[in-house]
Motif scaffolding. Structure first.
Motif, PDB file in Angstrom:
ATOM      1  N   PRO A  56     -19.214  -2.782 -13.176  1.00 34.63           N
ATOM      2  CA  PRO A  56     -18.410  -1.963 -14.080  1.00 34.63           C
ATOM      3  C   PRO A  56     -18.199  -2.654 -15.408  1.00 34.63           C
ATOM      4  CG  PRO A  56     -17.039  -2.956 -12.389  1.00 34.63           C
ATOM      5  CD  PRO A  56     -18.448  -3.258 -12.017  1.00 34.63           C
ATOM      6  N   PRO A  57     -18.046  -1.911 -16.479  1.00 38.13           N
ATOM      7  CA  PRO A  57     -17.814  -2.512 -17.797  1.00 38.13           C
ATOM      8  C   PRO A  57     -16.435  -3.159 -17.861  1.00 38.13           C
ATOM      9  CG  PRO A  57     -17.590  -0.141 -17.904  1.00 38.13           C
ATOM     10  CD  PRO A  57     -18.085  -0.451 -16.529  1.00 38.13           C
ATOM     11  N   PRO A  58     -16.201  -4.012 -18.855  1.00 37.00           N
ATOM     12  CA  PRO A  58     -14.887  -4.674 -18.964  1.00 37.00           C
ATOM     13  C   PRO A  58     -13.730  -3.693 -19.145  1.00 37.00           C
ATOM     14  CG  PRO A  58     -16.524  -5.786 -20.321  1.00 37.00           C
ATOM     15  CD  PRO A  58     -17.153  -4.519 -19.843  1.00 37.00           C
ATOM     16  N   ALA A  59     -13.990  -2.551 -19.776  1.00 30.96           N
ATOM     17  CA  ALA A  59     -12.912  -1.601 -20.016  1.00 30.96           C
ATOM     18  C   ALA A  59     -12.532  -0.817 -18.771  1.00 30.96           C
ATOM     19  CB  ALA A  59     -13.319  -0.624 -21.121  1.00 30.96           C
ATOM     20  N   TYR A  60     -13.291  -0.984 -17.703  1.00 30.74           N
ATOM     21  CA  TYR A  60     -13.010  -0.232 -16.479  1.00 30.74           C
ATOM     22  C   TYR A  60     -11.780  -0.796 -15.790  1.00 30.74           C
ATOM     23  CZ  TYR A  60     -13.837   1.916 -11.926  1.00 30.74           C
ATOM     24  OH  TYR A  60     -13.713   2.635 -10.762  1.00 30.74           O
ATOM     25  N   PRO A  61     -10.721   0.012 -15.587  1.00 34.88           N
ATOM     26  CA  PRO A  61      -9.497  -0.516 -14.962  1.00 34.88           C
ATOM     27  C   PRO A  61      -9.705  -0.786 -13.482  1.00 34.88           C
ATOM     28  CG  PRO A  61      -9.293   1.839 -15.338  1.00 34.88           C
ATOM     29  CD  PRO A  61     -10.585   1.428 -15.959  1.00 34.88           C
ATOM     30  N   ARG A  62      -9.296  -1.974 -13.040  1.00 37.99           N
ATOM     31  CA  ARG A  62      -9.430  -2.334 -11.640  1.00 37.99           C
ATOM     32  C   ARG A  62      -8.334  -1.736 -10.766  1.00 37.99           C
ATOM     33  NH1 ARG A  62     -14.209  -3.490 -10.431  1.00 37.99           N
ATOM     34  NH2 ARG A  62     -13.356  -4.404  -8.518  1.00 37.99           N
ATOM     35  N   ASP A  63      -7.263  -1.291 -11.385  1.00 39.62           N
ATOM     36  CA  ASP A  63      -6.163  -0.730 -10.621  1.00 39.62           C
ATOM     37  C   ASP A  63      -6.468   0.734 -10.299  1.00 39.62           C
ATOM     38  OD1 ASP A  63      -3.229   0.794 -10.923  1.00 39.62           O
ATOM     39  OD2 ASP A  63      -3.231  -0.995  -9.672  1.00 39.62           O
ATOM     40  N   ALA A  64      -6.317   1.103  -9.035  1.00 41.09           N
ATOM     41  CA  ALA A  64      -6.660   2.467  -8.614  1.00 41.09           C
ATOM     42  C   ALA A  64      -5.757   3.495  -9.257  1.00 41.09           C
ATOM     43  CB  ALA A  64      -6.583   2.567  -7.092  1.00 41.09           C
ATOM     44  N   ALA A  65      -4.459   3.175  -9.363  1.00 43.78           N
ATOM     45  CA  ALA A  65      -3.530   4.148  -9.942  1.00 43.78           C
ATOM     46  C   ALA A  65      -3.875   4.441 -11.396  1.00 43.78           C
ATOM     47  CB  ALA A  65      -2.102   3.626  -9.827  1.00 43.78           C
ATOM     48  N   LEU A  66      -4.291   3.412 -12.151  1.00 45.52           N
ATOM     49  CA  LEU A  66      -4.657   3.636 -13.550  1.00 45.52           C
ATOM     50  C   LEU A  66      -5.904   4.498 -13.660  1.00 45.52           C
ATOM     51  CD1 LEU A  66      -4.026   0.080 -15.057  1.00 45.52           C
ATOM     52  CD2 LEU A  66      -2.547   2.093 -15.159  1.00 45.52           C
ATOM     53  N   ARG A  67      -6.872   4.272 -12.786  1.00 48.58           N
ATOM     54  CA  ARG A  67      -8.092   5.081 -12.825  1.00 48.58           C
ATOM     55  C   ARG A  67      -7.796   6.537 -12.488  1.00 48.58           C
ATOM     56  NH1 ARG A  67     -10.465   0.883  -9.788  1.00 48.58           N
ATOM     57  NH2 ARG A  67     -10.942   2.294  -8.059  1.00 48.58           N
ATOM     58  N   LEU A  68      -7.024   6.748 -11.434  1.00 50.86           N
ATOM     59  CA  LEU A  68      -6.702   8.120 -11.043  1.00 50.86           C
ATOM     60  C   LEU A  68      -5.908   8.833 -12.123  1.00 50.86           C
ATOM     61  CD1 LEU A  68      -5.760   7.599  -7.287  1.00 50.86           C
ATOM     62  CD2 LEU A  68      -7.917   8.410  -8.226  1.00 50.86           C
ATOM     63  N   ARG A  69      -4.984   8.117 -12.749  1.00 49.20           N
ATOM     64  CA  ARG A  69      -4.182   8.730 -13.807  1.00 49.20           C
ATOM     65  C   ARG A  69      -5.050   9.083 -15.012  1.00 49.20           C
ATOM     66  NH1 ARG A  69      -0.772   4.924 -14.312  1.00 49.20           N
ATOM     67  NH2 ARG A  69       0.438   5.605 -12.491  1.00 49.20           N
ATOM     68  N   ALA A  70      -6.012   8.226 -15.344  1.00 54.18           N
ATOM     69  CA  ALA A  70      -6.895   8.509 -16.483  1.00 54.18           C
ATOM     70  C   ALA A  70      -7.771   9.727 -16.211  1.00 54.18           C
ATOM     71  CB  ALA A  70      -7.756   7.283 -16.782  1.00 54.18           C
ATOM     72  N   VAL A  71      -8.285   9.846 -14.993  1.00 56.87           N
ATOM     73  CA  VAL A  71      -9.116  11.001 -14.658  1.00 56.87           C
ATOM     74  C   VAL A  71      -8.280  12.279 -14.662  1.00 56.87           C
ATOM     75  CG1 VAL A  71     -10.534  12.048 -12.862  1.00 56.87           C
ATOM     76  CG2 VAL A  71     -10.784   9.624 -13.381  1.00 56.87           C
ATOM     77  N   GLU A  72      -7.067  12.212 -14.143  1.00 61.62           N
ATOM     78  CA  GLU A  72      -6.194  13.386 -14.150  1.00 61.62           C
ATOM     79  C   GLU A  72      -5.884  13.833 -15.572  1.00 61.62           C
ATOM     80  OE1 GLU A  72      -2.856  12.170 -11.903  1.00 61.62           O
ATOM     81  OE2 GLU A  72      -3.807  12.495  -9.944  1.00 61.62           O
ATOM     82  N   GLN A  73      -5.654  12.899 -16.462  1.00 62.06           N
ATOM     83  CA  GLN A  73      -5.398  13.253 -17.858  1.00 62.06           C
ATOM     84  C   GLN A  73      -6.633  13.875 -18.502  1.00 62.06           C
ATOM     85  OE1 GLN A  73      -4.037   9.620 -19.665  1.00 62.06           O
ATOM     86  NE2 GLN A  73      -1.990   9.738 -18.724  1.00 62.06           N
TER      87      GLN A  73
END
Length: 555
Positions: free
Chosen positions: A179-196
């Motif tokens: 994954p690129p450096p900008a990819y968040p490792r935290d699951a909650a942050l990833r899910l929140r970004a996709v939901e937005q």
């Protein structure tokens, strides 16, 4: 696709005369054909009987879009389906009147659009679309134990996300292994970004309108709008980091199928992946590759009929047409019966009392009309009829209205049978009788909606989820998935009772040594109904044993 495919098949197999080109077949239809044969240096014409199935072949002629849909000078090679093939093996499809009466021929988009204006056609479509998107989806990370701290360990898990696009989606292992450096490792942050991102693109309303369009017209298209893609619409779109870059996804839009028609498709090799599957579309004069359109066809038709249906499928209003027409006719007949159930009868001396002044036996029509008009004007509780005691009599003849409600209700229920919608959902009719309940019917309907979601909505949503991740980070996480929230929901009391039972079971299993607290937390992370599914649930260390700490302090 090569023009005249069925023409060559007929010539090779020698089972039927060579058919005419598609344009001539459409013009002549089921009429007798005329063959030209030279004889004795001259020419003569002889009539030939129509081939078997010619009428059905004319009914299922290839769809002709509006003139502005195809580009200038573009002509799609049409299959000249031999009429003998339609009539092969007996009667075949040589029952054109039945096809028209049962609504089996393509109605055309203008007729389908007009049918969607009637409530009997529109409401079933809207109910299915609303129910399919009412509880929406739940994003989750499959089989991942996430921490709130960055992890620099390369992720070598191969991308196993299924290929859901109509066009090719080549693998990109080099770009997706780490994954690129900008990819968040935290699951909650990833899910929140996709939901937005889903909220920004209004995916939920888009899918609702897509289902309405697919059911109403037989086909629906979602256009993938990328920044800087003008002029490249005919090129394939690969859903990888090489095909879609960060911040490139501009919008997702619906394309009405009336403005689309196939540009090319394969009709030669049934073993090919694109057999009777368009690889390109004309969209109001612009050629677009099929990988840039996410298409949904709920009720697909056989391959032979796909050109006639613009490579779409049966529309739900077309499937409902016979039931709706029967209900409308029954409803009108019941209304007419109620309006005329009672008839007033006047018995009078037609030949004597109303003869003309000269005594001729002819009936005075004006006198009868005036007499009936006077009686009609007096027909109220305050009116009085004046009758001749010797020669006149008055009575009311009424018809029985019993059974009309059952007949009308039965014809109405047929409209609910085709889409499979319970009566309480479609018409608001509650079941009658002691202990009557519609819970079973609603559960069956929810199962039908769940199957519809998995079959037709899931491929489109999976492609959109992939697009959103590429737009956000330029990388696709194979562990990031979604699931449809079940329509049948428990009450708050029932949910609380289930959570309490889970907690009690975890406590007993931990104390007995069957599982560890970390494994219990992992189960909570994988449980789609858990209240803690979006939190960082991986334990960084084993909690100390309170009994051991107490013993150490005592020592």
């Amino acid at each position: 696709m090569t023009k005249g495919f069925w023409h060559r098949i007929a010539a090779w197999c020698a089972f039927a005369p060579a058919p005419l080109p598609a344009s001539q077949e459409q013009a002549e239809g089921a009429q007798a054909r005329v063959q030209h044969a030279p004889k004795g240096g001259g020419e003569r014409w002889r009539a030939v009987a129509p081939e078997p199935g010619a009428e059905a072949a004319a009914l299922f002629a290839p769809y002709q879009p509006p003139a502005s849909v195809r580009g200038a000078g573009a002509v799609l090679a049409q299959d000249s389906v031999t009429p003998a093939l339609w009539g092969h093996g007996g009667a075949g499809l040589a029952w054109g009147n039945g096809l028209l009466a049962e609504g089996l021929t393509f109605r055309g988009y203008p007729a389908l659009a007009a049918m969607m204006l009637r409530a009997e056609f529109r409401k079933p479509v809207e109910i299915i679309a609303r129910e399919a998107t009412r509880e929406w989806i739940r994003l989750r990370v499959m089989g991942a134990q996430e921490e709130n701290t960055p992890d620099t360990t390369p992720d070598t898990t191969p991308d196993t996300t299924p290929d859901t696009m109509p066009g090719p989606m080549p693998a990109d292992p080099a770009a997706q292994a780490v994954p690129p450096p900008a990819y968040p490792r935290d699951a909650a942050l990833r899910l929140r970004a996709v939901e937005q991102a889903f909220a920004r693109l209004d995916v939920r309303d888009l899918m609702r309108r897509l289902v309405v369009q697919a059911l109403g017209y037989g086909m629906g298209h979602v256009w993938i709008g990328l920044k800087g893609s003008a002029g490249n619409e005919a090129l394939p779109l690969c859903l990888t980091s090489h095909g879609v870059g960060c911040g490139q996804l501009e919008r997702l839009g619906l394309i009405d199928p009336v403005w689309t028609t196939p540009a090319q498709y394969n009709a030669l090799n049934p073993l090919a992946a694109d057999y009777y599957r368009p690889t390109g579309w004309w969209v109001q004069g612009t050629q677009v590759h099929a990988s840039r359109l996410l298409s949904v066809v709920p009720y697909e038709v056989p391959d032979l009929l796909k050109p006639a249906y613009n490579f779409g499928g049966l529309a739900l209003p077309q499937m409902l047409e016979a039931s709706v027409q029967n209900f409308l006719r029954t409803r009108q007949a019941v209304s007419d019966m109620i309006g005329n159930y009672a008839t007033r009868v006047l018995r009078t001396d037609m030949a004597g009392g109303m003869a003309d002044p000269d005594g001729a036996p002819e009936i005075d029509a004006q006198g009868i009309t005036a007499r009936l008009a006077a009686m009609t004007a007096w027909q109220s509780s305050n009116g009085t009829f004046v009758l001749d005691r010797e020669t006149e009599d008055f009575s009311i003849s009424s018809a029985s209205l019993s059974g009309l409600s059952e007949l009308q209700a039965q014809s109405q229920e047929f409209m609910a049978a085709v889409p499979g919608i319970p009566l309480v959902k479609l018409f608001g009719l509650q079941p009658q009788g002691l202990n009557a309940s519609s819970d079973g019917e609603i559960r069956v309907f929810y199962d039908e909606i769940a199957a519809f979601q998995q079959a037709h909505m899931a491929p489109v949503l999976r492609a959109i989820l992939r697009l959103v991740q590429l737009d956000l980070w330029g990388w696709v996480d194979p562990a990031l998935e979604f699931e449809f929230v079940p329509l049948w929901q428990m009450s708050e009391q029932e949910s609380a009772a289930v959570e309490r039972q889970k907690a009690d079971m975890d406590e007993v299993n931990i104390r007995s040594g069957k599982i560890t607290p970390a494994e219990a937390r992992a189960r909570e992370a994988a449980d789609g109904t858990s209240l803690y599914r979006t939190l960082g649930l991986r334990a960084t260390h084993t909690p100390p044993d309170p009994a051991g700490q107490t013993a150490q302090k005592a020592g």
